[in-house]
Design a protein around this motif. Structure first.
Motif, short mmCIF file in Angstrom:
data_model
loop_
_atom_site.label_atom_id
_atom_site.label_comp_id
_atom_site.label_asym_id
_atom_site.label_seq_id
_atom_site.Cartn_x
_atom_site.Cartn_y
_atom_site.Cartn_z
N THR A 233 1.03 -1.07 -0.05
CA THR A 233 0.08 -0.09 0.06
C THR A 233 0.94 1.15 0.04
OG1 THR A 233 -0.17 -0.07 2.51
CG2 THR A 233 -1.88 -1.14 1.29
N VAL A 234 0.27 2.47 -0.18
CA VAL A 234 1.12 3.71 -0.57
C VAL A 234 1.65 4.09 1.03
CG1 VAL A 234 -0.22 4.40 -2.51
CG2 VAL A 234 -0.99 5.02 -0.02
N ASP A 235 1.21 3.73 2.28
CA ASP A 235 1.82 3.75 3.34
C ASP A 235 2.41 2.57 3.84
OD1 ASP A 235 -0.34 2.31 3.89
OD2 ASP A 235 -1.23 3.54 5.61
N ILE A 255 6.66 -5.01 -8.82
CA ILE A 255 5.79 -6.10 -9.57
C ILE A 255 4.33 -5.06 -9.72
CG2 ILE A 255 4.48 -7.94 -9.71
CD1 ILE A 255 6.85 -9.49 -8.33
N PRO A 256 3.89 -4.81 -10.80
CA PRO A 256 2.83 -4.06 -11.04
C PRO A 256 1.47 -5.09 -10.70
CG PRO A 256 3.45 -4.49 -13.00
CD PRO A 256 4.64 -5.09 -12.10
N GLY A 257 0.27 -4.24 -10.41
CA GLY A 257 -0.77 -5.24 -10.13
C GLY A 257 -2.07 -4.61 -10.58
N SER A 258 -3.13 -5.25 -10.16
CA SER A 258 -4.47 -4.53 -10.47
C SER A 258 -4.71 -2.92 -10.01
CB SER A 258 -5.70 -5.45 -9.91
OG SER A 258 -6.91 -4.56 -10.06
N ILE A 259 -5.30 -2.20 -11.01
CA ILE A 259 -5.38 -0.93 -10.78
C ILE A 259 -6.58 -0.78 -9.61
CG2 ILE A 259 -4.78 -0.12 -12.93
CD1 ILE A 259 -7.70 0.36 -13.74
N HIS A 260 -7.21 -1.79 -9.47
CA HIS A 260 -8.39 -1.84 -8.39
C HIS A 260 -7.83 -2.13 -6.82
CE1 HIS A 260 -11.09 -1.47 -11.64
NE2 HIS A 260 -10.54 -2.42 -12.36
N SER A 261 -6.61 -2.71 -6.81
CA SER A 261 -6.20 -3.09 -5.64
C SER A 261 -5.28 -2.22 -4.71
CB SER A 261 -5.31 -4.49 -5.78
OG SER A 261 -4.76 -4.95 -4.64
N PHE A 317 -7.18 -11.46 -14.08
CA PHE A 317 -6.43 -11.47 -13.00
C PHE A 317 -6.96 -10.49 -11.70
CE2 PHE A 317 -3.36 -12.84 -16.07
CZ PHE A 317 -2.88 -13.96 -15.66
N ASP A 318 -7.84 -10.19 -12.01
CA ASP A 318 -8.80 -9.35 -11.01
C ASP A 318 -9.69 -10.30 -10.04
OD1 ASP A 318 -7.31 -7.05 -11.62
OD2 ASP A 318 -9.13 -6.29 -12.67
N PRO A 319 -9.93 -9.91 -8.75
CA PRO A 319 -10.78 -10.80 -8.18
C PRO A 319 -12.26 -10.69 -8.96
CG PRO A 319 -9.51 -9.68 -6.77
CD PRO A 319 -8.92 -9.12 -7.92
N CYS A 320 -12.89 -11.77 -8.85
CA CYS A 320 -14.35 -11.89 -9.38
C CYS A 320 -15.13 -12.89 -8.74
CB CYS A 320 -14.25 -12.02 -11.04
SG CYS A 320 -13.16 -13.48 -11.41
#
Length: 363
Positions: A233-235, A255-261, A317-320
């Motif tokens: 997370t950002v903090d 490592i990049p990930g989902s824009i929603h996470s 690859f996003d949760p669904c």
């Protein structure tokens, strides 16, 4: 490695309350070895570090702590390493504030091997755990010792993955080396002590104080050629490690990930600020100009696909949810449920809280 009276003097210097690393280094630069510091008169010591520090130095009676540390170091695979020891991690001598003394349990040979730090969230997704284990295993197989902080989540997964290879792993901890923390990772810590290395700069018995962990982070980054962040997370404290790595002249990877996470936002922030985007193990090895990785396992086109693999393209690859998969695939809920079970057993899908599913990338 120092022994006897010399080691006792190093311990005596490092166990004085109020005499931190900066003051210790000033004294060592001025007088040489600790024995010479304690042989100097008050005026000479005050001239280097001031009256207050001189009073602390000369008045302290820490013989009990010194004796306890010497007794601890007498056990098998327990070592105390000082700045003067050739076994001391040479990479840490390059940082601005190397510890004067390290408590080490396990393989000393790993302390001067090429290393990569892997850090990340304490509450990762199943994909993050999978990435950490697989990247750590592959990088260790390529000959890089994996450094991390023995925290829950990504740290622990990186240690587990690295234990599969000879290059193994080094855990830098934020407590006394006799107080393994967190409790949930005690068994893992014992495995690392047996097959890798556990390191602390804190005195025996030191509790898990909040201020200890940022200090621990500078050792993780300073010990390593680079730091790979997997979910943050950002903090997150992992971003502290990444910042320290950059300040110390080490490479920073993310490592990049989902824009929603929210677990991806820290990594995306690092990438925007110049961290190397990582999609494969080879990306890390190329940046470090490390010998090319020789693949030991691969999926052959002739290998039978697991039942349910046809559902994977519909997942992304996003949760669904189950309903979303039914809508995307055009299959019935019963068929999708069976496919998901097979994919989960095959290690390609993880079940998340709230009845959601996530595809696990095979790194």
């Amino acid at each position: 490695m120092d022994t006897g009276e010399s080691l006792a003097a190093w311990l005596r210097l490092t166990l004085i309350p109020g005499i931190g690393g900066k003051t210790q280094r000033k004294l060592l630069n001025a007088f040489g070895l600790p024995e010479a510091i304690f042989a100097a008169d008050r005026a000479a010591i005050s001239g280097v570090v001031g009256d207050k520090a001189a009073s602390l130095l000369l008045a302290a009676d820490n013989r009990a702590g010194v004796d306890s540390a010497l007794a601890w170091s007498a056990a098998p695979d327990h070592e105390l390493l000082t700045l003067a020891d050739r076994e001391y991690p040479q990479a840490l001598l390059q940082i601005s504030d190397p510890p004067t003394l390290l408590y080490v349990r396990g393989r000393i040979d790993l302390l001067n091997q090429p290393a990569l730090a892997i850090v990340g969230s304490r509450n990762p997704t199943p994909q993050g755990i999978n990435n950490a284990e697989r990247f750590a295993a592959a990088l260790a197989e390529a000959g890089l010792t994996i450094a991390s902080g023995l925290a829950l989540g990504i740290d622990a997964a990186a240690h587990r993955g690295a234990l599969r290879a000879a290059a193994s792993t080094v855990a830098f901890i934020g407590t006394g080396i006799d107080r393994l923390y967190p409790a949930a990772n005690q068994q893992l810590a014992l495995e690392i002590a047996a097959r890798g290395t556990v390191v602390s700069e804190f005195p025996l018995g030191a509790p898990p104080a909040a201020a200890n962990f940022p200090r621990r982070n500078r050792l993780i980054s300073g010990f390593s050629r680079g730091a790979l962040v997997i979910e943050a997370t950002v903090d997150s404290g992992s971003l502290i490690t990444a910042r320290l790595a950059a300040e110390q002249g080490r490479e920073v990877f993310a490592i990049p990930g989902s824009i929603h996470s929210p677990h991806s936002r820290g990594c995306h922030k690092l990438i925007r600020e110049g961290a190397k985007l990582v999609e494969t193990v080879q990306d890390v090895l190329d940046e470090l100009t490390w010998p090319l990785l020789t693949a030991t396992t691969s999926t052959s086109p002739d290998d039978p696909a697991p039942q349910g693999s046809g559902l994977l393209p519909s997942m992304g690859f996003d949760p669904c949810s189950l309903d979303e998969l039914v809508e995307r695939s055009g299959l019935t809920a019963d068929v999708v449920s069976v496919m998901l079970l097979h994919l989960e057993l095959d290690g390609q899908v993880a079940t998340l809280p709230g009845g959601r599913y996530q595809r696990i990338c095979q790194a």
